[in-house]
Design a protein around this motif. Structure first.
Motif, PDB file in Angstrom:
ATOM      1  N   ASN A  18       0.852  -1.196   0.000  1.00 23.37           N
ATOM      2  CA  ASN A  18       0.000   0.000   0.000  1.00 23.37           C
ATOM      3  C   ASN A  18       0.880   1.236   0.000  1.00 23.37           C
ATOM      4  O   ASN A  18       2.043   1.204   0.441  1.00 23.37           O
ATOM      5  CB  ASN A  18      -0.901   0.026   1.242  1.00 23.37           C
ATOM      6  N   THR A  20       0.723   5.891   0.029  1.00 24.15           N
ATOM      7  CA  THR A  20      -0.027   7.143   0.070  1.00 24.15           C
ATOM      8  C   THR A  20       0.829   8.258  -0.495  1.00 24.15           C
ATOM      9  O   THR A  20       2.009   8.377  -0.147  1.00 24.15           O
ATOM     10  CB  THR A  20      -0.453   7.498   1.508  1.00 24.15           C
ATOM     11  N   ARG A  60      -9.036   0.534  -6.414  1.00 23.49           N
ATOM     12  CA  ARG A  60      -8.078   0.437  -5.306  1.00 23.49           C
ATOM     13  C   ARG A  60      -7.509   1.810  -4.915  1.00 23.49           C
ATOM     14  O   ARG A  60      -6.640   1.888  -4.036  1.00 23.49           O
ATOM     15  CB  ARG A  60      -6.940  -0.498  -5.714  1.00 23.49           C
ATOM     16  N   HIS A  75      -4.390   7.345  -1.840  1.00 19.20           N
ATOM     17  CA  HIS A  75      -3.958   6.084  -1.235  1.00 19.20           C
ATOM     18  C   HIS A  75      -4.248   4.965  -2.224  1.00 19.20           C
ATOM     19  O   HIS A  75      -5.352   4.859  -2.745  1.00 19.20           O
ATOM     20  CB  HIS A  75      -4.706   5.842   0.081  1.00 19.20           C
ATOM     21  N   THR A  77      -4.232   0.861  -2.586  1.00 18.00           N
ATOM     22  CA  THR A  77      -4.214  -0.403  -1.851  1.00 18.00           C
ATOM     23  C   THR A  77      -3.758  -1.512  -2.783  1.00 18.00           C
ATOM     24  O   THR A  77      -4.204  -1.593  -3.930  1.00 18.00           O
ATOM     25  CB  THR A  77      -5.619  -0.729  -1.320  1.00 18.00           C
TER      26      THR A  77
END
Lengths: 111, 116
Positions: A18, A20, A60, A75, A77
């Motif tokens: 993940n 950000t 995502r 973000h 994922t």
């Protein structure tokens, strides 16, 4: 003066992780856009956020506009190699005409 | 919807010649179009803003006599690089903004210019 600060500038991660990306400013924006650009192509609009605190999801990808409309985050994922590219945030200021672009975050997702 | 085309996608020209790049909004009317230049691994650098039927507004440091912009209709803007030099080699991208919507821009695929 860079009115829109993006961080990080470069990110290399493994598939499945993940991440950000942040877009920050001391100025208030009436709207903010996120784009993704692949090498040799023009940027493609991913999302526009308008309301403070707004959250939008695109598969995502989750985009958030700060409550004060001065910052935004993206973000991702479970990143995939297909997410590789240059991510640009861009903002339009109230009463302004031009769109201001951040310097971009270059993402590389390794398989 | 919101498709913007650019032509040509790439061009090679000799030093001293002029090159015209076209930008078209295919399925919407664009009250405003923008021209950007992008250097390798860098973000977009705004060159000029053009509104249909009026003169373009150039950013500081961009020579208006060298980069001629014409926005003749609500769907077409052109950028002409005059007397091109090798340092003009770059990736040029246009974008178009619809008359409505919160300042979204839709980008063309870009034109790679190489001046030899």
């Amino acid at each position: 003066t860079q009115l829109l600060e993006q961080s990080p500038q470069f990110l290399s991660i493994q598939e499945g992780e993940n991440l950000t990306v942040y877009c920050n400013s001391s100025s208030v924006f009436s709207s903010l856009q996120w784009y993704r650009q692949e090498p040799g192509e023009g940027p493609v609009l991913l999302v526009t956020v308008v309301t403070g605190g707004e959250v939008k999801k695109l598969k995502r990808l989750t985009f958030q506009f700060g409550d004060a409309r001065k910052d935004s985050s993206l973000h991702i994922t479970a990143a995939q190699p297909g997410d590789t590219g240059l991510y640009l945030c861009a903002g339009a200021r109230s009463g302004g005409f031009k769109t201001i672009f951040g310097a971009g975050t270059r993402l590389f997702v390794k398989a | 919807g919101a498709v913007v085309s650019q032509h040509p996608s790439w061009v090679i020209c000799k030093s001293g010649t002029s090159v015209k790049i076209e930008c078209r909004s295919l399925d919407f009317q664009a009250t405003t179009m923008f021209w950007y230049r992008q250097f390798p691994k860098q973000s977009l650098m705004l060159m000029a803003t053009s509104n249909e039927g009026s003169k373009a507004t150039y950013e500081q440091g961009v020579e208006k006599d060298k980069f001629l912009i014409n926005h003749a209709s609500l769907t077409l803007s052109t950028l002409t690089v005059t007397s091109a030099h090798p340092e003009d080699s770059s990736f040029y991208i246009c974008s178009a903004r619809p008359g409505t919507g919160p300042y979204e821009q839709y980008f063309g695929p870009g034109t790679r210019l190489t001046v030899t």
